[in-house]
Design a protein around this motif. Structure first.
Motif, mmCIF file in Angstrom:
data_model
loop_
_atom_site.group_PDB
_atom_site.id
_atom_site.type_symbol
_atom_site.label_atom_id
_atom_site.label_comp_id
_atom_site.label_asym_id
_atom_site.label_seq_id
_atom_site.Cartn_x
_atom_site.Cartn_y
_atom_site.Cartn_z
ATOM 1 N N LEU A 145 20.765 -35.178 12.814
ATOM 2 C CA LEU A 145 20.377 -35.457 14.199
ATOM 3 C C LEU A 145 20.059 -34.173 14.958
ATOM 4 O O LEU A 145 20.330 -34.066 16.154
ATOM 5 C CB LEU A 145 21.510 -36.213 14.908
ATOM 6 C CG LEU A 145 21.761 -37.633 14.408
ATOM 7 C CD1 LEU A 145 23.035 -38.199 15.017
ATOM 8 C CD2 LEU A 145 20.571 -38.539 14.734
ATOM 9 N N GLU A 146 19.464 -33.218 14.286
ATOM 10 C CA GLU A 146 19.096 -31.966 14.941
ATOM 11 C C GLU A 146 18.110 -32.230 16.073
ATOM 12 O O GLU A 146 17.080 -32.880 15.883
ATOM 13 C CB GLU A 146 18.477 -30.995 13.935
ATOM 14 C CG GLU A 146 18.127 -29.655 14.542
ATOM 15 C CD GLU A 146 17.664 -28.646 13.502
ATOM 16 O OE1 GLU A 146 17.285 -27.526 13.896
ATOM 17 O OE2 GLU A 146 17.684 -28.975 12.296
ATOM 18 N N PRO A 147 18.388 -31.732 17.277
ATOM 19 C CA PRO A 147 17.539 -32.041 18.438
ATOM 20 C C PRO A 147 16.319 -31.138 18.512
ATOM 21 O O PRO A 147 16.210 -30.165 17.754
ATOM 22 C CB PRO A 147 18.490 -31.778 19.616
ATOM 23 C CG PRO A 147 19.391 -30.695 19.111
ATOM 24 C CD PRO A 147 19.571 -30.947 17.636
ATOM 25 N N PRO A 148 15.406 -31.415 19.437
ATOM 26 C CA PRO A 148 14.228 -30.550 19.598
ATOM 27 C C PRO A 148 14.620 -29.196 20.181
ATOM 28 O O PRO A 148 15.662 -29.037 20.821
ATOM 29 C CB PRO A 148 13.345 -31.338 20.578
ATOM 30 C CG PRO A 148 14.286 -32.220 21.319
ATOM 31 C CD PRO A 148 15.366 -32.575 20.339
ATOM 32 N N LYS A 149 13.763 -28.221 20.003
ATOM 33 C CA LYS A 149 14.081 -26.849 20.405
ATOM 34 C C LYS A 149 14.113 -26.673 21.920
ATOM 35 O O LYS A 149 14.743 -25.748 22.416
ATOM 36 C CB LYS A 149 13.068 -25.879 19.792
ATOM 37 C CG LYS A 149 13.182 -25.767 18.280
ATOM 38 C CD LYS A 149 12.216 -24.733 17.718
ATOM 39 C CE LYS A 149 12.380 -24.608 16.205
ATOM 40 N NZ LYS A 149 11.462 -23.601 15.625
ATOM 41 N N GLY A 150 13.443 -27.529 22.656
ATOM 42 C CA GLY A 150 13.394 -27.363 24.111
ATOM 43 C C GLY A 150 14.574 -27.962 24.845
ATOM 44 O O GLY A 150 14.593 -27.978 26.078
ATOM 45 N N LEU A 151 15.575 -28.450 24.121
ATOM 46 C CA LEU A 151 16.716 -29.132 24.740
ATOM 47 C C LEU A 151 17.453 -28.194 25.714
ATOM 48 O O LEU A 151 17.657 -27.026 25.430
ATOM 49 C CB LEU A 151 17.686 -29.603 23.655
ATOM 50 C CG LEU A 151 18.694 -30.685 24.066
ATOM 51 C CD1 LEU A 151 17.996 -32.005 24.318
ATOM 52 C CD2 LEU A 151 19.764 -30.845 23.004
ATOM 53 N N ASN A 190 22.501 -22.023 16.474
ATOM 54 C CA ASN A 190 21.249 -21.322 16.169
ATOM 55 C C ASN A 190 20.634 -20.787 17.466
ATOM 56 O O ASN A 190 20.150 -21.569 18.286
ATOM 57 C CB ASN A 190 20.274 -22.284 15.486
ATOM 58 C CG ASN A 190 18.996 -21.587 15.043
ATOM 59 O OD1 ASN A 190 18.722 -20.456 15.428
ATOM 60 N ND2 ASN A 190 18.208 -22.285 14.241
ATOM 61 N N PRO A 191 20.662 -19.488 17.693
ATOM 62 C CA PRO A 191 20.150 -18.946 18.958
ATOM 63 C C PRO A 191 18.646 -19.131 19.131
ATOM 64 O O PRO A 191 18.146 -19.020 20.238
ATOM 65 C CB PRO A 191 20.518 -17.457 18.879
ATOM 66 C CG PRO A 191 20.674 -17.174 17.426
ATOM 67 C CD PRO A 191 21.162 -18.443 16.788
ATOM 68 N N VAL A 192 17.944 -19.419 18.042
ATOM 69 C CA VAL A 192 16.503 -19.655 18.128
ATOM 70 C C VAL A 192 16.225 -21.138 18.390
ATOM 71 O O VAL A 192 15.487 -21.503 19.304
ATOM 72 C CB VAL A 192 15.785 -19.195 16.848
ATOM 73 C CG1 VAL A 192 14.296 -19.526 16.918
ATOM 74 C CG2 VAL A 192 15.995 -17.702 16.635
ATOM 75 N N GLY A 193 16.868 -22.006 17.626
ATOM 76 C CA GLY A 193 16.633 -23.435 17.782
ATOM 77 C C GLY A 193 17.097 -23.977 19.114
ATOM 78 O O GLY A 193 16.511 -24.913 19.655
ATOM 79 N N LEU A 194 18.159 -23.387 19.664
ATOM 80 C CA LEU A 194 18.681 -23.832 20.951
ATOM 81 C C LEU A 194 18.524 -22.738 22.008
ATOM 82 O O LEU A 194 19.385 -22.532 22.853
ATOM 83 C CB LEU A 194 20.159 -24.221 20.815
ATOM 84 C CG LEU A 194 20.453 -25.430 19.918
ATOM 85 C CD1 LEU A 194 21.955 -25.679 19.837
ATOM 86 C CD2 LEU A 194 19.753 -26.689 20.442
ATOM 87 N N GLN A 195 17.400 -22.085 21.985
ATOM 88 C CA GLN A 195 17.195 -20.946 22.873
ATOM 89 C C GLN A 195 17.091 -21.350 24.340
ATOM 90 O O GLN A 195 17.287 -20.526 25.243
ATOM 91 C CB GLN A 195 15.928 -20.189 22.464
ATOM 92 C CG GLN A 195 14.667 -21.034 22.487
ATOM 93 C CD GLN A 195 13.474 -20.270 21.970
ATOM 94 O OE1 GLN A 195 13.485 -19.054 21.923
ATOM 95 N NE2 GLN A 195 12.430 -20.988 21.580
ATOM 96 N N ASN A 196 16.791 -22.629 24.605
ATOM 97 C CA ASN A 196 16.684 -23.090 25.989
ATOM 98 C C ASN A 196 17.934 -23.813 26.475
ATOM 99 O O ASN A 196 17.969 -24.292 27.609
ATOM 100 C CB ASN A 196 15.474 -24.029 26.145
ATOM 101 C CG ASN A 196 14.163 -23.316 25.897
ATOM 102 O OD1 ASN A 196 13.955 -22.201 26.365
ATOM 103 N ND2 ASN A 196 13.273 -23.950 25.152
#
Length: 1190
Positions: free
Chosen positions: A781-787, A806-812
């Protein structure tokens, strides 16, 4: 509106299959007639607009009047009426088709047995009977005949196929938000003035000896006072210096109550649920919300009422220390300014130079060409600026207009129109700019007149209401939402919307608890708002301020209606009195609005119904089942328990909002047939346990705010697989997902429009997951990067998915909640998330440390939680330390940006980080913070680091006995201190204060609730507000000599604590729920400064003390409630004449129980409505974040 209606009708009539096949001839006739009319409308409007004249030179009392071509106006009015009627007929035909499709899909048979599960099929026969072919043909023939007559009149009026002025074609231009939250206004030539004001505001605490520092910005209308004030407010130094920046536009109809409401609602970010007439409650609430905060208030004096400013200043001065500032925007200096300020900074705005005005124009008109004017437009552009008479406001409006003009002929046309204006003031220039808008944009703008003056309108709410009313159409390449967004952006770029900004927290549409969920809001500038209201009259748009609690419409021609204030809504009466109404909405909602729901007329034109926070008297079913045209329905925060199956008959419905309905437990089973549904809000409904089946068939659904995964086919997680969902999604009962493959099919990562996501393995109650595949599901259930906001709840595995850190995947990601993850001993590496500002950890009973890294050196410390501002730790029974390995030699962690922390039930936490900028702290059931003899070195350092702390709540602390002098030693900036249920606190100092020792020198508000051992209120000379509630052992409150406001409440007190006579500066005294109190002390007679006296629920008090005559003469407000003997005494006793005089001055019966609304209304302001005790307890037990009591 005629052009919008006709264009929409032409588009609809061009669609195949709209009418039955044997009515093709009627369809073609109607299409031909409307096609003939459509190109003539531009000339018709041109002939009307040519004689539309601003009637006054001063925009303060300007009035739009019409002269001349009354025949054309009458023709347009008749066309509008028949076009509306035609829309209803065509919409009814569309409805019948949608109903037939739903019937066919559900399995209904025309003949023989019905095997349908569509329980409302019994309604179908009556609908078909109503729209029988004969009836449809007769109605259409009538419409065709009426439009045919209008075509003949059109020819007689000699309309031509021309447009008069060329309206602008919509251009897709996006708004660019500057950091952090708003579109900064374009400012030219005001840098010096801004710098002088900023310096004055920053230096004034040291140079000006006033409670509130004054800045006067003076100048003529349109010179840029508002722009300069916003420029000042956006300065980073001002934002760092002031904790709260408020703005109020005081228009002519404003009262002190409305001003106070605006200030309070901005301060708390939502409706405070107090009436504008309850001035005493508003005064107290302002005091409560602004106490301890350094604030800046911008007072835009549009209405020019001098007395309001004086009165507001006196309110703001009560109970506040110096350091606050008031910026007044005014056209001229007046006596009120002299009364308010002894030494204000006066900024008389000079006119901008010609070069500066030209620069301002270019920045508005040529933003897509680097803000420089192409040479071919320069001469005409300078002519336009010259005709604006030196007004930056008019230059902004004209620049916003010319942004949409790309041809020389268009520029010349505008110049010609400018030359034809008799007066070039705000109203006439705004009218000119309005005339160049497209018909769709005009209607969307006029629709905004339904909102009160100065009201912050929610962008998403606006767009959904525009959609519901068909104010614009879309094509295959642009969705309705995208078109609405384009219209909103255009109005902002034209300066018809201002103060466009991103705000966080609760909103009218979503009502979320998340701190950092953002929404865009705006308001209409006061001068433009006058134009909007004036023009809206022609479109039958009407707004009631709700002063009459039993609202009755003034005219039957109303098509769009909003009701504010506390007015009740009689649904049946409104639809009978206003049979043409298409939108009914409530604005500025009270705590709960009563809506009477007797069956309305079966035929109505309603497209939008916005009735949040409502109590429905009568069956909702009777109201809803006849609204076949309805596109928008908002019943959020209402007391409904079951959403009726009749909702499924609303086949045109686009938006349904039942969020925050705390008693709602059942949705209609057949929602899958509501194929027009685009937005469904069902979050924060704690009693809702299952979703209707097969919601995946709602292929147009873009918002599904909550989904409860079921165990059976049609209720699985796969139902959301093909839905392109955005905004908010809360997934519950993930324990019903059988395996990771089933979860992966959903492909959450592809839903890029999602901003807030909740993943919960249980329902709304925290029952921990005991499944073995939780980790596999979380990975899938990995969410989108803009979350932006993520909440993981009731997760049962000790490990988390790697994507969570993940500091890149959850950068926002700015906000993270981990709740009820009972097996987790260490956190994932969330300290590496660069954007994380809020971290909330609750009910994680196995968690032992925050950062699972062995050692942190000086360089690494700044990399941990680099932007964290708020931290919540609740029920972490095994949390012992912040790092995995801590030694006495190890450097203490530092969170330089952390401003708010809550620690509850963390009994063995031994260390704390260094938090130099912490401003708000709440400690609950965490005794080790006050074990003075056993405090660790880390905790002592922690107390010493709280040099910026301003608000402190201490709850359920059993170890707290003596007054914590040592812990509070460095709290030099503390402004508010509250103790809740500290059973052993006696309030006594453990030692004498040393000579010259300052103890809490800036404390303003002190509160004690249920501290049963409290003997004495500690001496704090700076305290201005004191509340003592259910502290039965208190003997004295003497020593707080500067006290201004005092609230006392205790059911067991026989007499009040001693020391009241020493409070020589006391202005407000409230006694509440002193059920055992038999008499009031004679000491009251010595409080000659008293202005407000409230006695609430003290039934054994029979009289007022002797010698109170002088005090009563000084009272501005005297109220009683549930004190029957005292109320009789007030009417017939020796002070009756004085009390009667107080009542006369206030124009009400102040001591009457029927008019008394004392209160602690703000203590329950988060509740959506009053509920019974059983319902309240039930609802509390279902709150999303909290575990059931142990």
């Amino acid at each position: 509106m005629e052009a919008v209606l006709v264009s929409r009708l032409v588009t609809l009539l061009q669609q195949p299959g709209l009418m039955p096949h044997d009515m093709e001839e009627e369809r073609q006739k109607l299409l031909n007639l409307l096609t003939a009319i459509k190109p003539m409308l531009g000339h018709a409007h041109f002939r009307v607009n040519q004689v539309r004249i601003p009637g006054a030179h001063d925009e303060g009392d300007a009035e739009l009047r019409y002269e001349g071509d009354t025949e054309v106006r009458a023709w347009l009015s008749n066309l509008k009426e028949v076009a509306y009627h035609a829309h209803d007929i065509i919409d009814s035909l569309r409805y019948v088709k949608l109903q037939a499709a739903a019937e066919a899909e559900s399995g209904c048979r025309q003949n023989g047995k019905k095997v349908s599960t569509f329980v409302l099929s019994s309604k179908i026969s009556s609908i078909k009977l109503l729209f029988s072919k004969r009836r449809i043909r007769n109605i259409i023939d009538s419409v065709v005949e009426r439009i045919g007559d209008l075509v003949e009149e059109m020819r007689a009026l000699n309309f031509r196929n021309c447009h008069g002025i060329t309206t602008d074609t919509a251009r897709h231009q996006n708004l660019i938000f500057s950091c952090p939250t708003e579109i900064v206004p374009i400012v030219v030539g005001r840098e010096k003035e801004k710098e002088n004001i900023v310096r004055f505001l920053l230096d004034s605490p040291n140079t000006v000896r006033e409670t509130i520092v004054g800045v006067l910005i003076e100048g003529f209308v349109g010179i840029g006072k508002r722009t300069l004030a916003r420029y000042v407010c956006n300065d980073a130094r001002i934002n760092n210096h002031f904790e709260c920046i408020l703005w109020v536009d005081v228009v002519s109809e404003f009262t002190i109550g409305k001003i106070a409401l605006s200030i309070i609602n901005q301060a708390i970010g939502k409706d405070c649920c107090i009436s504008e007439n309850e001035t005493y409650l508003l005064k107290r609430r302002i005091n409560q919300e602004l106490s301890g905060k350094r604030y800046l208030l911008v007072y835009n004096d549009v209405g020019g009422d001098e007395q309001l400013l004086v009165e507001l200043k006196s309110w703001l001065e009560q109970g506040h220390e110096s350091g606050n500032s008031l910026i007044v925007l005014t056209n001229w200096h007046n006596e009120a300014h002299n009364l308010c300020f002894t030494s204000p900074y006066v900024c008389e705005l000079p006119e901008l130079t010609t070069a500066e005005l030209w620069e301002l124009f270019c920045k508005n008109a040529f933003s897509d060409s680097n803000e420089t004017c192409p040479e071919i437009f320069e001469d005409m552009g300078k002519q336009i600026v010259l005709r604006c008479g030196g007004s930056p406001l008019l230059v902004n409006l004209m620049g916003g207009l010319m942004r949409f003009k790309k041809e020389l002929s268009e520029w010349q046309e505008v110049i010609n129109q400018l030359e034809n204006l008799n007066d070039r003031n705000t109203v006439s220039i705004a009218m000119l700019c309005y005339n160049y808008m497209s018909s769709e944009t005009k209607q969307c703008f006029l629709f905004c007149s339904l909102f009160p003056s100065g009201y912050y309108m929610d962008k998403e709410l606006l767009i959904k209401l525009w959609m519901a009313n068909g104010l614009f159409s879309s094509d295959e390449s642009t969705s309705l939402e995208e078109k609405g967004n384009n219209v909103f952006n255009e109005l902002a770029l034209r300066h018809f919307f201002e103060d466009v900004k991103i705000v966080y927290g609760d909103g009218d549409l979503y009502m979320n608890k998340q701190e950092y969920y953002s929404r865009v809001v705006c308001k209409i500038p006061p001068g433009i708002n006058f134009l909007c209201i004036s023009l809206a009259i022609d479109e039958n748009i009407y707004r009631s301020d709700g002063r009459d609690k039993h609202f009755r419409p003034q005219t039957s021609q109303v098509r769009y209606l909003s009701i504010g204030g506390e007015a009740q809504i009689d649904f049946n009466m409104i639809l009978k009195s206003c049979p043409l109404v298409r939108t009914l909405m409530s604005t500025g909602d009270p705590f709960v609005r009563t809506v009477k729901c007797s069956a309305p007329p079966k035929s109505n034109s309603l497209r939008a119904l916005h009735l949040c926070s409502s109590l429905f008297e009568g069956g909702l079913l009777e109201v809803v089942q006849h609204m076949k045209h309805l596109r928008y329905l908002d019943l959020s925060s209402s007391r409904i328990k079951i959403l009726p199956e009749s909702i499924c008959l609303l086949h045109n419905l686009q938006t349904l909002n039942v969020s925050k309905c705390l008693l709602l437990y059942q949705l209609p089973e057949n929602m899958r047939y509501m194929r027009s549904l685009r937005h469904l809000y069902v979050h924060k409904c704690p009693k809702l346990k299952r979703m209707p089946p097969h919601l995946g068939k709602l292929i147009h659904l873009q918002t599904l705010s909550a989904y409860i995964v079921g165990e059976h086919a049609g209720n699985g997680i796969d139902e959301i697989r093909d839905l392109n969902l955005g905004d908010l999604l809360e997934l519950y009962n993930l324990c019903n997902v059988r395996n990771a493959a089933e979860a992966k099919v959903v492909n959450l990562g592809s839903k890029t429009n999602l901003e807030i996501l909740t993943l919960s393995w249980g329902s709304s109650q925290l029952v921990m997951s005991n499944r073995s595949n939780d980790l596999e599901l979380l990975v899938a259930l990995e969410p989108p990067k803009g979350l932006k906001v993520l909440k993981v709840q009731q997760y049962g595995d000790p490990k988390f998915a790697t994507w969570l850190s993940n500091p890149v995947g959850l950068q926002n990601l700015v906000e993270l909640h981990l709740v009820g993850c009972s097996q987790c001993k260490t956190l994932p590496a969330v300290w590496m998330l660069s954007s994380l500002q809020v971290l909330c950890l609750k009910h994680m009973i196995s968690l032992t440390c925050i950062c699972s890294i062995p050692h942190v050196d000086n360089d690494d410390s700044s990399k941990l939680f680099p932007r964290l501002k708020k931290l919540v730790l609740v029920d972490l029974k095994r949390l012992e330390r912040w790092q995995e390995e801590e030694t006495s030699l190890q450097m203490t962690l530092e969170f330089p940006l952390l401003s708010e922390i809550e620690i509850t039930k963390c009994p063995i936490l031994k260390t704390m980080p260094h938090v130099p900028n912490l401003r708000i702290m709440r400690l609950d059931s965490t005794d080790m913070f006050f074990m003075s003899r056993e405090l660790t070195h880390s905790l002592l350092d922690f107390w010493g680091s709280l040099i910026s702390l301003e608000n402190l709540d201490i709850c359920n602390c059993k170890s707290l006995v003596d007054w914590p002098l040592e812990e509070f030693r460095n709290l030099k900036k503390l402004k508010r201190l509250s103790f809740w249920m500290c059973p052993n606190l006696n309030g006594l100092f453990s030692r004498q204060l040393l000579e010259g020792e300052e103890h809490l020198p800036r404390l303003l508000t002190l509160e004690f609730y249920r501290c049963v051992s409290l003997k004495k209120v500690p001496k704090c000379s700076s305290v201005l507000n004191l509340e003592v509630d259910e502290c039965a052992e208190v003997e004295s409150i003497s020593g707080i000599i500067n006290l201004e406001m005092l609230q006392l409440s205790c059911t067991s007190w026989i007499s009040l604590p001693a020391g009241l006579g020493d409070l020589k500066k006391l202005e407000s005294l409230q006694l509440s729920e002193c059920y055992s109190l038999t008499c009031l002390p004679d000491e009251l007679a010595g409080i000659t400064s008293l202005q407000n006296l409230i006695i609430n629920k003290c039934p054994r008090v029979k009289s007022l003390p002797n010698g109170l005559k002088q005090v009563l003469f000084g009272l501005e407000n005297f109220q009683t409630l549930d004190c029957p003997d005292l109320e009789k005494y007030c009417i017939k006793g020796p002070y009756s004449s004085i009390i009667s005089l107080i009542s006369t001055q206030r124009n009400d019966s102040s001591f009457s129980s029927t008019n008394f609304k004392v209160a602690e209304s703000w203590f329950s302001a988060d509740d959506a409505f009053p509920v019974s005790e059983d319902e309240e307890e039930d609802a509390k037990s279902m709150v999303y974040e909290d575990l059931p009591s142990n």
